[in-house]
Design a protein around this motif. Structure first.
Motif, short mmCIF file in Angstrom:
data_model
loop_
_atom_site.label_atom_id
_atom_site.label_comp_id
_atom_site.label_asym_id
_atom_site.label_seq_id
_atom_site.Cartn_x
_atom_site.Cartn_y
_atom_site.Cartn_z
N LEU A 59 0.82 -1.21 0.00
CA LEU A 59 0.00 0.00 0.00
C LEU A 59 0.86 1.26 0.00
O LEU A 59 0.47 2.29 -0.55
CB LEU A 59 -0.93 -0.01 1.22
CG LEU A 59 -2.04 -1.07 1.20
CD1 LEU A 59 -2.79 -1.07 2.52
CD2 LEU A 59 -3.01 -0.83 0.04
N LYS A 60 2.05 1.17 0.60
CA LYS A 60 2.94 2.33 0.66
C LYS A 60 3.71 2.53 -0.64
O LYS A 60 3.85 3.65 -1.14
CB LYS A 60 3.94 2.17 1.81
CG LYS A 60 3.36 2.24 3.20
CD LYS A 60 4.45 1.97 4.23
CE LYS A 60 3.91 1.91 5.64
NZ LYS A 60 4.96 1.55 6.63
N THR A 61 4.25 1.44 -1.19
CA THR A 61 5.24 1.57 -2.27
C THR A 61 4.76 1.02 -3.61
O THR A 61 5.45 1.18 -4.62
CB THR A 61 6.55 0.86 -1.89
OG1 THR A 61 6.30 -0.55 -1.73
CG2 THR A 61 7.10 1.41 -0.57
N GLY A 62 3.60 0.36 -3.63
CA GLY A 62 3.10 -0.16 -4.89
C GLY A 62 3.30 -1.66 -5.03
O GLY A 62 3.92 -2.31 -4.20
N LEU A 63 2.75 -2.18 -6.10
CA LEU A 63 2.83 -3.62 -6.39
C LEU A 63 4.05 -3.88 -7.26
O LEU A 63 4.15 -3.36 -8.37
CB LEU A 63 1.55 -4.06 -7.10
CG LEU A 63 1.29 -5.56 -7.24
CD1 LEU A 63 1.22 -6.23 -5.88
CD2 LEU A 63 -0.02 -5.79 -7.99
N LYS A 64 4.98 -4.68 -6.75
CA LYS A 64 6.25 -4.91 -7.44
C LYS A 64 6.24 -6.29 -8.11
O LYS A 64 5.61 -7.24 -7.64
CB LYS A 64 7.42 -4.85 -6.45
CG LYS A 64 7.46 -3.60 -5.58
CD LYS A 64 7.64 -2.34 -6.39
CE LYS A 64 7.77 -1.13 -5.49
NZ LYS A 64 7.89 0.14 -6.26
N ILE A 65 6.98 -6.38 -9.19
CA ILE A 65 7.16 -7.68 -9.83
C ILE A 65 8.04 -8.56 -8.95
O ILE A 65 8.75 -8.06 -8.07
CB ILE A 65 7.76 -7.55 -11.24
CG1 ILE A 65 9.15 -6.88 -11.17
CG2 ILE A 65 6.83 -6.79 -12.16
CD1 ILE A 65 9.87 -6.85 -12.50
N GLY A 66 7.99 -9.87 -9.16
CA GLY A 66 8.78 -10.80 -8.37
C GLY A 66 10.28 -10.60 -8.56
O GLY A 66 10.72 -9.99 -9.53
N LYS A 67 11.04 -11.10 -7.61
CA LYS A 67 12.49 -10.91 -7.66
C LYS A 67 13.16 -11.82 -8.69
O LYS A 67 14.22 -11.50 -9.21
CB LYS A 67 13.08 -11.16 -6.28
CG LYS A 67 12.65 -10.14 -5.23
CD LYS A 67 13.29 -10.42 -3.89
CE LYS A 67 12.86 -9.37 -2.86
NZ LYS A 67 13.46 -9.63 -1.52
N GLY A 68 12.55 -12.97 -8.95
CA GLY A 68 13.16 -13.91 -9.88
C GLY A 68 12.32 -14.08 -11.13
O GLY A 68 11.13 -13.74 -11.15
N ASN A 69 12.94 -14.60 -12.19
CA ASN A 69 12.20 -14.84 -13.43
C ASN A 69 11.09 -15.85 -13.20
O ASN A 69 11.22 -16.77 -12.38
CB ASN A 69 13.15 -15.36 -14.52
CG ASN A 69 13.90 -14.23 -15.20
OD1 ASN A 69 14.16 -13.20 -14.59
ND2 ASN A 69 14.23 -14.42 -16.45
#
Length: 218
Positions: free
Chosen positions: A39-49
């Motif tokens: 909620l603070k920083t947004g929805l991030k993609i996963g760290k690995g492929n």
């Protein structure tokens, strides 16, 4: 009543809210902190492929293909969400579907890992991989990008199987993931408050969340 809402009331096997559950297999407090972080920083993609695994029925070996890292949402009507929660926990953020569509999310292509069409695709993909080593660099890079993008939006599994809550089955891609109705993006999403339709947390966390939401201006 507008036409879109009318269609939603008639056709309830899709949802106008796409769900992101957080912290599967994590302790309760850690799940809560992950939800606050999103909620603070947004929805991030996963760290690995992204791993695209399937069982080669001819060799009986598990083969792994790769895609770009992704972030995931699930298209599940609210009335059926308890089934998904049994698998992924009690913390989730629901995003308006239109907002997700406007920010590069799209439905996953589910494929039957035992079908002849799918295995023909794998044969052609392997031939392309060989070709990558013989063609010019620029063209090879474009083909590689195509394969990675394809690996990001496709998911294989046993479409005849009953889905089970088993992380090992998930990792081996032996489950039937079709029921998750997944949407994916290969980009981070710094969403706005207006993009969030609903937040799901356990009853015992409501007071704490109200305080955290106010203090962090979420």
């Amino acid at each position: 009543m507008n036409n879109r809402l009318l269609a939603q009331l008639k056709q309830r096997f899709t949802s106008e809210v796409l769900w992101h559950f957080v912290g599967r297999s994590k302790p309760e407090d850690e799940r809560y902190q992950i939800l606050l972080s999103i909620l603070k920083t947004g929805l991030k993609i996963g760290k690995g492929n992204e791993e695209f695994k399937f069982l080669d029925v001819r060799t009986k070996q598990t083969v792994t293909l790769w895609g770009y890292p992704v972030s995931c949402l699930a298209d599940i009507p609210l009335k059926d969400l308890h089934i998904h929660a049994e698998r992924y926990g009690r913390y989730a953020i629901g995003f308006h579907k239109e907002s997700a569509i406007n920010n590069n999310f799209h439905p996953v292509l589910y494929v039957n890992q035992y079908s002849s069409v799918f295995h023909r695709f794998i044969e052609l993909r392997n031939q392309i991989e060989v070709f990558l080593n013989t063609t010019n660099k620029e063209f090879a890079e474009k083909l590689q990008e195509f394969l990675l993008l394809l690996g990001s939006i496709a998911k294989s599994g046993d479409l005849k199987a009953n889905p089970v809550n088993d992380i090992k089955w998930d990792q081996l891609q032996l489950n039937n993931f079709y029921y998750e109705r997944e949407w994916r993006s290969v980009y981070d999403w710094s969403f706005d408050k207006k993009d969030v339709a609903i937040i799901i947390i356990p009853d015992e966390k409501i007071s704490e969340f109200a305080r955290d939401r106010k203090s962090n201006e979420l």
